[in-house]
Scaffold this motif. Sequence first.
Motif: not given
Lengths: 332, 332
Positions: B62-88
Amino acid sequence: MSASEMVMKTISSESGRVDAAMRSDLEGLAPEVDDLLMKVLQYCLFNGGKRIRPLLVVLAARICGRRDPGIYQLARAFEYLHAATLMHDDVIDNADTRRGKPAVHIRFGIVAAILTGDFLHARSMAIVGALAGSEALSVFSEAAGKMVDGEFLQMRNAACLNLSEDDYHHAILGKTGILISAACEVGAVWAGAGSEERVALREYGICLGSAFQMIDDLLDYQGDRGKTGKQVGNDLAEGKMTLPLILTVQHADGRDRARLQEIFGDEIGRREGLEEVSGLIAKYDGFALTRSRAEQMGALALSRLDLFPDETCAEEKAVLQGLVDFVLKREK
Amino acid sequence: MSASEMVMKTISSESGRVDAAMRSDLEGLAPEVDDLLMKVLQYCLFNGGKRIRPLLVVLAARICGRRDPGIYQLARAFEYLHAATLMHDDVIDNADTRRGKPAVHIRFGIVAAILTGDFLHARSMAIVGALAGSEALSVFSEAAGKMVDGEFLQMRNAACLNLSEDDYHHAILGKTGILISAACEVGAVWAGAGSEERVALREYGICLGSAFQMIDDLLDYQGDRGKTGKQVGNDLAEGKMTLPLILTVQHADGRDRARLQEIFGDEIGRREGLEEVSGLIAKYDGFALTRSRAEQMGALALSRLDLFPDETCAEEKAVLQGLVDFVLKREK
């Protein structure tokens, strides 16, 4: 040169190129990563593997018309993901050896095995995404996901005697077929193949991988330890229902089925019952039926290559055909 | 509304959107994957996390100027990788609990924890590659690789009293900074930001993550268990050299340093020596110095936001600024 000699020659020359591409990647990484990680990478990647998955990427790309040495950089990603999977599998299965050497988690500890698997996983995804684009990455990462799903399926199926052939096919797809299939498909995508060629190669890969796994499951009962380097009876001992036993249960009379249930339902029974179970499988032709199923799968794989004209890609086609034969005839 | 209220409000509303995006992804996957895998995914992903990494993706875009709700689909990938890391990590560290609940490997077994981590790893890569392109994937997968490298570094540093501040910075980069930084950078890439904005956000992320980890390491000595939910003294007990101790060793006289060496070099010493070590850290201002280092890091993070004009993106900028304050002031 016979077909099998040609396959062996191709495997030997192409695996050298894949190894060189992996070595050059590791050399580039070396200044940035921990020494121990580098040591584990070397240990798990250079173990005399035949590099079948990278080879399929190379052949698929070529049969679709793209001949470009850059393919080895892409192809190595499949060996990375394969190695990552094996490393985590060995931790999970508590397997002590891999190709006659101590497994990574035995040699370097479980922590190093889990982490190095994660590293290779990430690296393999990066390579496919960067070199073959997002469509190829989607094929590749879906395959990785399905391999995990297949492991869960295997857990669910453990020690369950009433497994159907369909369940078995689903399980071996995750275990072997899906990554082999993805190797073929990603090679095709990289070459810019049309959807018909892409689907044909994907299906060739599924059938080749399934035939491979069926023979593997046969060798687990009938293999010659001097050739395979593995003890027989592992699958039975671990309660894994594979095709020889599934087909036997289907055909066995009530008494034999009850006896199989008795042996299979008990850990000690499974460990000590190999000879008796093998006898029952033989009685109901379970081994011969399994081989015949594998041969049918091989024939299906071959039929998927009809699409590719003999004129323009005779050599690649011959090797892909030869691989089917190689998989069916292997004794180790 | 105070800055900290605004940050809390944003975290609360945005984490709801991230959760919704994750839920919808899992619903799509459910028909294709094993029930147990789905259960583990639900368990490990929905655990009351604040979703800071996805939030940073959203804010950076958003601070770079793109406001589009599709961002949440991308953003969740970071929670996935974070969770994967925590699990291991929890498997590796033999940690029994995570956020007050049994860790995944305790609740579902080590096999499920390793495999579900692998699944999320693959899924996260697929998402970033598909939605943000190969450049973003390269940032993301490199971060995953560096996180692994950081774990190896941590193993190498274990129980080593002579760690430099540089070593520490390298270690916390892998542990925390690199994924937070990648979240900011991938958000910028997704928004089509120029390289100046991209670098600024990457560096903001590194500094924010490093400040976060420094405070975390401080709380491991000084935290109030009622607030953090964690016992103090874990790092010491495990032989982890963190900033309070590193700065103390730098300033301590020969006798105190020898005493620290004595305690730190011995497992029982480390488990029983918390009070004495804390006393020595306090004597040499190790806690105050650590806090001041974290504050410097926070100031650096803030300075990276100067590039973004107050006029066009005041709200996002205020939240990114507020997050620095939030990280520095946190007591849990």
